[in-house]
Design an enzyme around this catalytic site. Structure first.
Site, PDB file in Angstrom:
ATOM      1  N   HIS A 176       0.862  -1.059  -0.002  1.00  9.97           N
ATOM      2  CA  HIS A 176      -0.076   0.112  -0.002  1.00  9.97           C
ATOM      3  C   HIS A 176       0.879   1.387   0.057  1.00  9.97           C
ATOM      4  O   HIS A 176       1.989   0.921  -0.036  1.00  9.97           O
ATOM      5  CB  HIS A 176      -0.981  -0.003   1.094  1.00  9.97           C
ATOM      6  CG  HIS A 176      -0.498   0.109   2.519  1.00  9.97           C
ATOM      7  ND1 HIS A 176       0.190  -0.951   3.169  1.00  9.97           N
ATOM      8  CD2 HIS A 176      -0.336   0.947   3.516  1.00  9.97           C
ATOM      9  CE1 HIS A 176       0.776  -0.635   4.293  1.00  9.97           C
ATOM     10  NE2 HIS A 176       0.245   0.485   4.528  1.00  9.97           N
ATOM     11  N   HIS A 213       1.328   3.962   2.111  1.00  8.04           N
ATOM     12  CA  HIS A 213       2.198   4.802   3.300  1.00  8.04           C
ATOM     13  C   HIS A 213       3.714   4.765   3.006  1.00  8.04           C
ATOM     14  O   HIS A 213       4.220   3.787   2.801  1.00  8.04           O
ATOM     15  CB  HIS A 213       1.423   4.086   4.648  1.00  8.04           C
ATOM     16  CG  HIS A 213       0.089   4.132   4.577  1.00  8.04           C
ATOM     17  ND1 HIS A 213      -0.844   3.436   5.999  1.00  8.04           N
ATOM     18  CD2 HIS A 213      -0.876   5.098   4.376  1.00  8.04           C
ATOM     19  CE1 HIS A 213      -1.842   4.013   5.792  1.00  8.04           C
ATOM     20  NE2 HIS A 213      -2.020   4.853   4.889  1.00  8.04           N
ATOM     21  N   ASP A 225       6.006   4.366   5.196  1.00 14.78           N
ATOM     22  CA  ASP A 225       6.675   3.368   5.788  1.00 14.78           C
ATOM     23  C   ASP A 225       6.673   1.894   5.137  1.00 14.78           C
ATOM     24  O   ASP A 225       7.163   0.905   5.537  1.00 14.78           O
ATOM     25  CB  ASP A 225       6.559   3.176   7.374  1.00 14.78           C
ATOM     26  CG  ASP A 225       5.069   2.602   7.470  1.00 14.78           C
ATOM     27  OD1 ASP A 225       4.025   3.110   6.865  1.00 14.78           O
ATOM     28  OD2 ASP A 225       4.897   2.066   8.621  1.00 14.78           O
ATOM     29  N   HIS A 226       6.062   1.997   3.753  1.00 12.45           N
ATOM     30  CA  HIS A 226       6.010   0.717   3.218  1.00 12.45           C
ATOM     31  C   HIS A 226       6.390   1.157   1.687  1.00 12.45           C
ATOM     32  O   HIS A 226       6.805   0.048   1.010  1.00 12.45           O
ATOM     33  CB  HIS A 226       4.441   0.410   2.985  1.00 12.45           C
ATOM     34  CG  HIS A 226       3.963  -0.278   4.295  1.00 12.45           C
ATOM     35  ND1 HIS A 226       3.932  -1.514   4.687  1.00 12.45           N
ATOM     36  CD2 HIS A 226       3.370   0.404   5.358  1.00 12.45           C
ATOM     37  CE1 HIS A 226       3.524  -1.656   5.818  1.00 12.45           C
ATOM     38  NE2 HIS A 226       3.119  -0.482   6.472  1.00 12.45           N
ATOM     39  N   HIS A 280      -7.470  -0.881   5.165  1.00 13.60           N
ATOM     40  CA  HIS A 280      -6.475  -0.068   5.716  1.00 13.60           C
ATOM     41  C   HIS A 280      -6.337   1.215   4.960  1.00 13.60           C
ATOM     42  O   HIS A 280      -6.397   2.378   5.376  1.00 13.60           O
ATOM     43  CB  HIS A 280      -5.383  -0.901   6.388  1.00 13.60           C
ATOM     44  CG  HIS A 280      -4.116  -0.125   6.719  1.00 13.60           C
ATOM     45  ND1 HIS A 280      -4.058   0.550   8.048  1.00 13.60           N
ATOM     46  CD2 HIS A 280      -2.720   0.382   6.150  1.00 13.60           C
ATOM     47  CE1 HIS A 280      -3.025   1.048   8.330  1.00 13.60           C
ATOM     48  NE2 HIS A 280      -2.136   0.827   7.056  1.00 13.60           N
ATOM     49  N   ASP A 299      -0.481  -4.126   6.393  1.00 15.05           N
ATOM     50  CA  ASP A 299      -0.947  -3.930   7.429  1.00 15.05           C
ATOM     51  C   ASP A 299      -2.488  -4.249   7.488  1.00 15.05           C
ATOM     52  O   ASP A 299      -3.153  -3.699   8.307  1.00 15.05           O
ATOM     53  CB  ASP A 299      -1.002  -2.259   7.476  1.00 15.05           C
ATOM     54  CG  ASP A 299       0.232  -1.625   8.131  1.00 15.05           C
ATOM     55  OD1 ASP A 299       1.280  -2.652   8.191  1.00 15.05           O
ATOM     56  OD2 ASP A 299       0.641  -0.610   8.058  1.00 15.05           O
ATOM     57  N   HIS A 319       4.473  -4.818  11.197  1.00 15.30           N
ATOM     58  CA  HIS A 319       4.899  -4.514  12.446  1.00 15.30           C
ATOM     59  C   HIS A 319       4.958  -5.420  13.624  1.00 15.30           C
ATOM     60  O   HIS A 319       4.121  -6.341  13.548  1.00 15.30           O
ATOM     61  CB  HIS A 319       3.935  -3.219  12.528  1.00 15.30           C
ATOM     62  CG  HIS A 319       3.823  -2.351  11.648  1.00 15.30           C
ATOM     63  ND1 HIS A 319       4.844  -1.044  11.735  1.00 15.30           N
ATOM     64  CD2 HIS A 319       3.282  -1.994  10.550  1.00 15.30           C
ATOM     65  CE1 HIS A 319       4.593  -0.393  10.796  1.00 15.30           C
ATOM     66  NE2 HIS A 319       3.504  -0.886  10.089  1.00 15.30           N
TER      67      HIS A 319
END
Length: 262
Positions: A62, A64, A66-67, A121, A140, A178
């Site tokens: 996705h 975000h 941090d991805h 998400h 996530d 995570h």
């Protein structure tokens, strides 16, 4: 350490950022090294170099940061090809060579990776499943004893995504993004205190973290028994929550809201 078999995909998992996991999947037969998401490009490149692997592909789950935030740096260093949902480019403006939406099968020699649509998400979140080796990278969408926050989707959408993952074989090893497990355990015990499987599992998870070991991957069969977000359609659990007359997606939404405020 990764499994150094010549035939199976070798999964190297390592901690990065504050609580993310990075994943490199090496398939020697096709000379492919697949990076699942790009949370920490420097750490990812360092790890790949230490193993003698050259990253050939990034598969994003996705948009975000941090991805997908490391896409550009990794591609600049390696020339890799990047695949993922269109939101990676449209929302984050990160490089993306091929758009995926779910239903595709990616082939790396004799290694096949199925793309699963798992929105909720984010609206275009996808997951990657390797059926030949019972491995799923779920970003996530699902965590050990938890699930992602419902930032963009609706309850029915997210619940259907969780059911998609839940339908995979019990032996599936779930690689999520995570290390949230102990916090998720605390919440799960607060709403499902009589679940013996959960209590026993929780003891093992605490031992792992006390030894500074990861709780990931998690076994899907165990998650089906213990993860409250996968049990929203369990009549006994719904009755315990006082929601036995509600649709499963509404039970899920109730649990998600409880977790948000926990």
């Amino acid at each position: 350490m990764p499994n150094l078999s010549n035939t199976a995909p070798n999964v190297c998992m390592f901690a990065c950022l504050s609580d993310n996991y990075g994943y490199l999947v090496h398939h020697a037969a096709s000379n492919s090294t697949i990076c699942i998401d790009s949370p920490d490009p420097s750490k990812i490149l360092e790890k790949a170099n230490s193993l003698g692997w050259t990253i050939t592909h990034i598969l994003n789950t996705h948009w975000h940061a941090d991805h997908a935030g490391g896409n550009e740096k990794i591609q600049k260093e390696t020339g890799c090809r990047i695949l993922g949902p269109k939101e990676v480019n449209s929302r984050l403006n990160a490089p993306l060579d091929e758009t995926l939406s779910g239903g595709e099968t990616l082939e790396f020699g004799d290694l096949q990776i199925q793309v699963l649509a798992t929105p909720g998400h984010t609206l275009e979140h996808i997951s990657y499943y390797i059926p030949s080796h019972n491995i799923a990278f779920v970003g996530d969408t699902l965590f050990a004893l938890g699930c992602g926050r419902m930032f963009e989707g609706q309850p029915e959408m997210f619940w259907n995504s969780l059911k998609t993952i839940r339908a995979l074989p019990d032996e599936t090893q779930i690689y999520c993004a995570h290390e949230y497990t102990l916090a998720n355990l605390e919440f799960a015990l607060s709403i499902d205190p009589e679940n013996t499987d959960l209590r026993n599992y929780g003891t093992k998870l605490k031992e792992l973290r006390a030894a500074d070991k990861p709780t990931i991957p998690t076994n899907l069969g165990m998650e089906k028994l213990t993860n409250p977000f996968l049990r929203a359609d369990n009549p006994v659990f719904a009755n315990f929550l006082g929601m036995n007359r509600y649709a499963s997606e509404n039970v899920f939404a109730h649990i998600r809201k409880m977790k948000d405020n926990f």
